[in-house]
Design an enzyme around this catalytic site. Structure first.
Site, PDB file in Angstrom:
ATOM      1  N   ARG A  33      -5.126  -2.393   2.077  1.00  0.00           N
ATOM      2  CA  ARG A  33      -4.291  -2.241   3.268  1.00  0.00           C
ATOM      3  C   ARG A  33      -3.385  -1.008   3.136  1.00  0.00           C
ATOM      4  O   ARG A  33      -3.152  -0.282   4.108  1.00  0.00           O
ATOM      5  CB  ARG A  33      -3.477  -3.525   3.514  1.00  0.00           C
ATOM      6  N   ARG A  83      -4.340 -17.852   7.356  1.00  0.00           N
ATOM      7  CA  ARG A  83      -3.176 -17.952   6.464  1.00  0.00           C
ATOM      8  C   ARG A  83      -2.438 -19.254   6.771  1.00  0.00           C
ATOM      9  O   ARG A  83      -2.581 -19.781   7.881  1.00  0.00           O
ATOM     10  CB  ARG A  83      -2.210 -16.780   6.713  1.00  0.00           C
ATOM     11  N   ARG A 126       5.657 -10.580   2.176  1.00  0.00           N
ATOM     12  CA  ARG A 126       4.973 -11.515   3.086  1.00  0.00           C
ATOM     13  C   ARG A 126       4.117 -12.511   2.308  1.00  0.00           C
ATOM     14  O   ARG A 126       3.821 -13.601   2.801  1.00  0.00           O
ATOM     15  CB  ARG A 126       4.124 -10.726   4.101  1.00  0.00           C
TER      16      ARG A 126
HETATM   17  N1  LIG Z   1      12.096  -4.379  11.026  1.00  0.00           N
HETATM   18  C1  LIG Z   1      11.788  -5.179  10.008  1.00  0.00           C
HETATM   19  N2  LIG Z   1      12.616  -5.270   8.953  1.00  0.00           N
HETATM   20  C2  LIG Z   1      12.310  -6.066   7.898  1.00  0.00           C
HETATM   21  N3  LIG Z   1      11.197  -6.833   7.797  1.00  0.00           N
HETATM   22  C3  LIG Z   1      10.331  -6.768   8.832  1.00  0.00           C
HETATM   23  C4  LIG Z   1      10.571  -5.955   9.977  1.00  0.00           C
HETATM   24  N4  LIG Z   1       9.527  -6.106  10.823  1.00  0.00           N
HETATM   25  C5  LIG Z   1       8.683  -6.975  10.253  1.00  0.00           C
HETATM   26  N5  LIG Z   1       9.161  -7.383   9.050  1.00  0.00           N
HETATM   27  C6  LIG Z   1       8.511  -8.300   8.092  1.00  0.00           C
HETATM   28  O1  LIG Z   1       7.430  -7.554   7.510  1.00  0.00           O
HETATM   29  C7  LIG Z   1       6.303  -8.379   7.289  1.00  0.00           C
HETATM   30  C8  LIG Z   1       5.093  -7.777   8.016  1.00  0.00           C
HETATM   31  O2  LIG Z   1       5.282  -7.919   9.424  1.00  0.00           O
HETATM   32  P1  LIG Z   1       4.079  -8.374  10.363  1.00  0.00           P
HETATM   33  O3  LIG Z   1       3.336  -9.507   9.747  1.00  0.00           O
HETATM   34  O4  LIG Z   1       4.647  -8.551  11.716  1.00  0.00           O
HETATM   35  O5  LIG Z   1       3.193  -7.045  10.283  1.00  0.00           O
HETATM   36  P2  LIG Z   1       1.833  -6.688  11.038  1.00  0.00           P
HETATM   37  O6  LIG Z   1       1.931  -5.267  11.409  1.00  0.00           O
HETATM   38  O7  LIG Z   1       1.577  -7.662  12.125  1.00  0.00           O
HETATM   39  O8  LIG Z   1       0.768  -6.882   9.880  1.00  0.00           O
HETATM   40  P3  LIG Z   1      -0.817  -7.219   9.986  1.00  0.00           P
HETATM   41  O9  LIG Z   1      -1.440  -6.053  10.655  1.00  0.00           O
HETATM   42  O10 LIG Z   1      -1.218  -7.377   8.556  1.00  0.00           O
HETATM   43  O11 LIG Z   1      -0.979  -8.489  10.767  1.00  0.00           O
HETATM   44  C9  LIG Z   1       6.662  -9.764   7.787  1.00  0.00           C
HETATM   45  O12 LIG Z   1       7.026 -10.573   6.690  1.00  0.00           O
HETATM   46  C10 LIG Z   1       7.870  -9.528   8.720  1.00  0.00           C
HETATM   47  O13 LIG Z   1       8.749 -10.630   8.725  1.00  0.00           O
HETATM   48  N1  LIG Z   2     -10.321  -3.443  15.480  1.00  0.00           N
HETATM   49  C1  LIG Z   2      -9.687  -4.622  15.455  1.00  0.00           C
HETATM   50  N2  LIG Z   2      -8.675  -4.825  14.598  1.00  0.00           N
HETATM   51  C2  LIG Z   2      -8.058  -6.004  14.614  1.00  0.00           C
HETATM   52  C3  LIG Z   2      -8.432  -7.037  15.479  1.00  0.00           C
HETATM   53  N3  LIG Z   2      -7.624  -8.109  15.261  1.00  0.00           N
HETATM   54  C4  LIG Z   2      -6.762  -7.732  14.308  1.00  0.00           C
HETATM   55  N4  LIG Z   2      -7.006  -6.472  13.923  1.00  0.00           N
HETATM   56  C5  LIG Z   2      -6.304  -5.670  12.914  1.00  0.00           C
HETATM   57  O1  LIG Z   2      -6.699  -6.064  11.635  1.00  0.00           O
HETATM   58  C6  LIG Z   2      -5.677  -5.730  10.716  1.00  0.00           C
HETATM   59  C7  LIG Z   2      -5.452  -6.868   9.752  1.00  0.00           C
HETATM   60  O2  LIG Z   2      -5.008  -8.019  10.423  1.00  0.00           O
HETATM   61  P1  LIG Z   2      -4.551  -9.313   9.584  1.00  0.00           P
HETATM   62  O3  LIG Z   2      -4.233 -10.350  10.620  1.00  0.00           O
HETATM   63  O4  LIG Z   2      -5.680  -9.685   8.690  1.00  0.00           O
HETATM   64  O5  LIG Z   2      -3.343  -8.893   8.803  1.00  0.00           O
HETATM   65  C8  LIG Z   2      -4.435  -5.413  11.538  1.00  0.00           C
HETATM   66  O6  LIG Z   2      -4.253  -4.005  11.513  1.00  0.00           O
HETATM   67  C9  LIG Z   2      -4.804  -5.850  12.929  1.00  0.00           C
HETATM   68  O7  LIG Z   2      -4.198  -5.042  13.904  1.00  0.00           O
HETATM   69  C10 LIG Z   2      -9.509  -6.798  16.378  1.00  0.00           C
HETATM   70  O8  LIG Z   2      -9.930  -7.633  17.180  1.00  0.00           O
HETATM   71  N5  LIG Z   2     -10.104  -5.580  16.321  1.00  0.00           N
END
Ligand SMILES: Nc1ncnc2c1ncn2[C@@H]1O[C@H](COP(=O)(O)OP(=O)(O)OP(=O)(O)O)[C@@H](O)[C@H]1O
Ligand SMILES: Nc1nc2c(ncn2[C@@H]2O[C@H](COP(=O)(O)O)[C@@H](O)[C@H]2O)c(=O)[nH]1
Length: 211
Positions: A160, A56, A149
């Site tokens: 998702r 991204r 996002r």
């Molecule tokens: N408590 C919150 N309140 C409002 N917005 C939030 C909060 N926590 C996270 N966000 C926002 O929600 C979006 C998703 O958060 P984030 O990318 O950290 O999720 P993630 O669980 O890591 O997703 P992925 O598994 O796809 O990587 C982001 O734009 C982030 O800024």
């Molecule tokens: N089983 C695994 N899941 C993983 C790994 N690295 C990331 N993740 C999960 O994939 C989704 C989507 O991630 P995104 O970055 O494309 O938004 C998210 O739930 C991650 O936790 C891995 O090594 N193994």
């Protein structure tokens, strides 16, 4: 008594326990993890996963993920280089043995951000992490966060959200997670995350750093 002594000694020698962060895509895992790594940069180390999805904007190869082709990823899996791997929303993801070893060699707490299939697979290994689930307050909020996002096309977003429904049900299963955090207000969720890791954080702070 001796057993308890040796078990404590062994756990101190084995280093800090890794942490698995899981939960639906968009729940806020990366956001919380980045806060934690910023506040405790000499305590936590991120296990950099491999993925076949495209980077991204702003993501850096080798820091956020190792971005690889399907062929390279499959070759690594066939070669036994991964602790776990999964297909999520049409892309391959996996934790390499090297990713975890790199962090543990520095005596840091290794954090894995993985999906629910990864959680199940890690449970079959001897990694012995602390399992933490980050959950959204509702599906409605989750969808809004994912849409805002602006990283997913409609197809990926729907995949998702489908996976999230399954994830939210499984996270309620007895014994699946040590801690479940509802990420409603970010600051509150962050305090809960820190509190659940204080014991391991203190262990690392008391151990001399290795290079
Ligand atoms: N408590 C919150 N309140 C409002 N917005 C939030 C909060 N926590 C996270 N966000 C926002 O929600 C979006 C998703 O958060 P984030 O990318 O950290 O999720 P993630 O669980 O890591 O997703 P992925 O598994 O796809 O990587 C982001 O734009 C982030 O800024
Ligand atoms: N089983 C695994 N899941 C993983 C790994 N690295 C990331 N993740 C999960 O994939 C989704 C989507 O991630 P995104 O970055 O494309 O938004 C998210 O739930 C991650 O936790 C891995 O090594 N193994």
């Amino acid at each position: 008594m001796y057993m308890r002594y040796f078990s404590r000694l062994f756990s101190a020698m084995a280093g800090p326990r890794p942490v698995v962060l899981s939960g639906p895509s968009g729940a806020g895992k990366s956001t919380l993890l980045k806060k934690l790594m910023k506040e405790y940069d000499s305590v936590f180390g991120f296990s950099v996963s491999h993925t076949t999805r495209k980077p991204r904007p702003g993501e850096v190869n080798g820091k956020d993920y190792h971005y690889v082709s399907r062929e390279a990823m499959q070759a690594g899996i066939d070669n036994g280089e991964f602790i776990e791997n999964a297909v999520f929303s049409g892309n391959m993801y996996g934790t390499s043995k090297a990713a975890v070893q790199d962090v543990q060699a520095k005596n840091l707490i290794c954090i894995l951000d993985i999906d629910m299939q990864g959680v199940r697979n890690i449970k079959g290994t001897d990694l012995n992490p602390i399992y933490i689930s980050i959950q959204p307050p509702s599906m409605h909020v989750l969808e809004k966060r994912l849409r805002d996002r602006k990283t997913e096309c409609e197809e990926s977003l729907q995949r998702r959200l489908q996976a999230a429904k399954v994830d939210m049900e499984l996270s309620k299963e007895e014994g699946m997670f040590d801690v479940v955090i509802i990420n409603n207000h970010l600051d509150d969720a962050y305090v809960q995350l820190k509190d659940s890791l204080l014991e391991e954080i203190n262990k690392v702070k008391q151990t001399p750093a290795s290079s």
